[in-house]
Each structure stands twice: as C-alpha cells, then as structure tokens.
Motif scaffolding. Sequence first.
Motif, PDB file in Angstrom:
ATOM      1  N   MET A   1       0.834  -1.182   0.000  1.00 45.79           N
ATOM      2  CA  MET A   1       0.000   0.000   0.000  1.00 45.79           C
ATOM      3  C   MET A   1       0.874   1.240   0.000  1.00 45.79           C
ATOM      4  SD  MET A   1      -3.130  -0.559   2.548  1.00 45.79           S
ATOM      5  CE  MET A   1      -4.043  -2.055   2.449  1.00 45.79           C
ATOM      6  N   THR A   2       0.452   2.195  -0.777  1.00 44.22           N
ATOM      7  CA  THR A   2       1.181   3.448  -0.876  1.00 44.22           C
ATOM      8  C   THR A   2       0.285   4.587  -0.421  1.00 44.22           C
ATOM      9  OG1 THR A   2       2.356   2.592  -2.801  1.00 44.22           O
ATOM     10  CG2 THR A   2       2.445   4.954  -2.427  1.00 44.22           C
TER      11      THR A   2
ATOM     12  N   GLU B   1      -0.519   8.512   0.044  1.00 46.09           N
ATOM     13  CA  GLU B   1      -0.198   9.795  -0.568  1.00 46.09           C
ATOM     14  C   GLU B   1      -0.479  10.887   0.461  1.00 46.09           C
ATOM     15  OE1 GLU B   1      -2.143  10.130  -4.361  1.00 46.09           O
ATOM     16  OE2 GLU B   1      -1.648   8.067  -4.868  1.00 46.09           O
TER      17      GLU B   1
ATOM     18  N   VAL C   1      -4.984   6.284  -0.954  1.00 46.65           N
ATOM     19  CA  VAL C   1      -4.171   5.082  -0.745  1.00 46.65           C
ATOM     20  C   VAL C   1      -4.179   4.276  -2.042  1.00 46.65           C
ATOM     21  CG1 VAL C   1      -3.890   2.954   0.598  1.00 46.65           C
ATOM     22  CG2 VAL C   1      -4.859   4.990   1.678  1.00 46.65           C
ATOM     23  N   ARG C   2      -2.992   3.903  -2.525  1.00 42.61           N
ATOM     24  CA  ARG C   2      -2.878   3.108  -3.754  1.00 42.61           C
ATOM     25  C   ARG C   2      -2.624   1.655  -3.351  1.00 42.61           C
ATOM     26  NH1 ARG C   2      -3.285   3.843  -9.467  1.00 42.61           N
ATOM     27  NH2 ARG C   2      -1.949   5.638  -9.506  1.00 42.61           N
TER      28      ARG C   2
ATOM     29  N   PRO D   1      -1.600  -2.052  -4.727  1.00 40.05           N
ATOM     30  CA  PRO D   1      -1.069  -2.790  -5.872  1.00 40.05           C
ATOM     31  C   PRO D   1      -1.995  -3.948  -6.259  1.00 40.05           C
ATOM     32  CG  PRO D   1       0.574  -2.589  -4.121  1.00 40.05           C
ATOM     33  CD  PRO D   1      -0.722  -2.114  -3.566  1.00 40.05           C
TER      34      PRO D   1
ATOM     35  N   THR E   1      -4.601  -2.372 -10.332  1.00 43.86           N
ATOM     36  CA  THR E   1      -4.362  -1.601  -9.110  1.00 43.86           C
ATOM     37  C   THR E   1      -5.637  -0.861  -8.729  1.00 43.86           C
ATOM     38  OG1 THR E   1      -3.558   0.332 -10.330  1.00 43.86           O
ATOM     39  CG2 THR E   1      -1.904  -1.278  -9.605  1.00 43.86           C
TER      40      THR E   1
ATOM     41  N   LYS F   1      -7.210   2.465  -6.265  1.00 46.13           N
ATOM     42  CA  LYS F   1      -6.950   3.660  -5.482  1.00 46.13           C
ATOM     43  C   LYS F   1      -8.198   3.913  -4.659  1.00 46.13           C
ATOM     44  CE  LYS F   1      -5.115   8.301  -5.766  1.00 46.13           C
ATOM     45  NZ  LYS F   1      -4.559   9.316  -6.661  1.00 46.13           N
TER      46      LYS F   1
END
Length: 71
Positions: A1-2, A4, A17-18, A20, A53, A55
């Motif tokens: 999780m990425t 931002e 939140v991105r 994968p 993916t 978001k």
Amino acid sequence: MTLEASVVHGDWEYQPVRLPRDVTRLNATAELGLRSRFGGWELARTLLYADGTRKVWLRRKLSRMREGAAV
C-alpha cells in the motif's frame, strides 16, 4: 500500500491510498478496517484501474484539535 499526502477540503481530511494488484481483497479489507477503527477514517471512494491496481480515498471529519496541531 502506498499512502499519498493528505488533502483537506472543507470539513474533511482525505487520505488517498494506492493498492497494488497483488493485494487481495481480504488483505485490503483488513488494512482499511484497521485504519477505520484506529484512525477514524471511512471509505469515501474507490477506483479500479485496468492494470488491476486500486486507489481508495479515505476521509475523516476534521476535529478542532487536529486542525490546531496541523497549523
């Protein structure tokens, strides 16, 4: 999780939140549930991209205490 950067819009704080494509729906649900329970976030929007993916935008109501701490 990425994660931002959070964005404040009106009375709400948004956290994009991105996710994968290899994150399962069960794992995403568990992670977002923890953020909801302990961070006060709620799901605002989800977007599924063609590559698999996702978001998601989480939001929470701004509190006066958080506003004062951010300034």
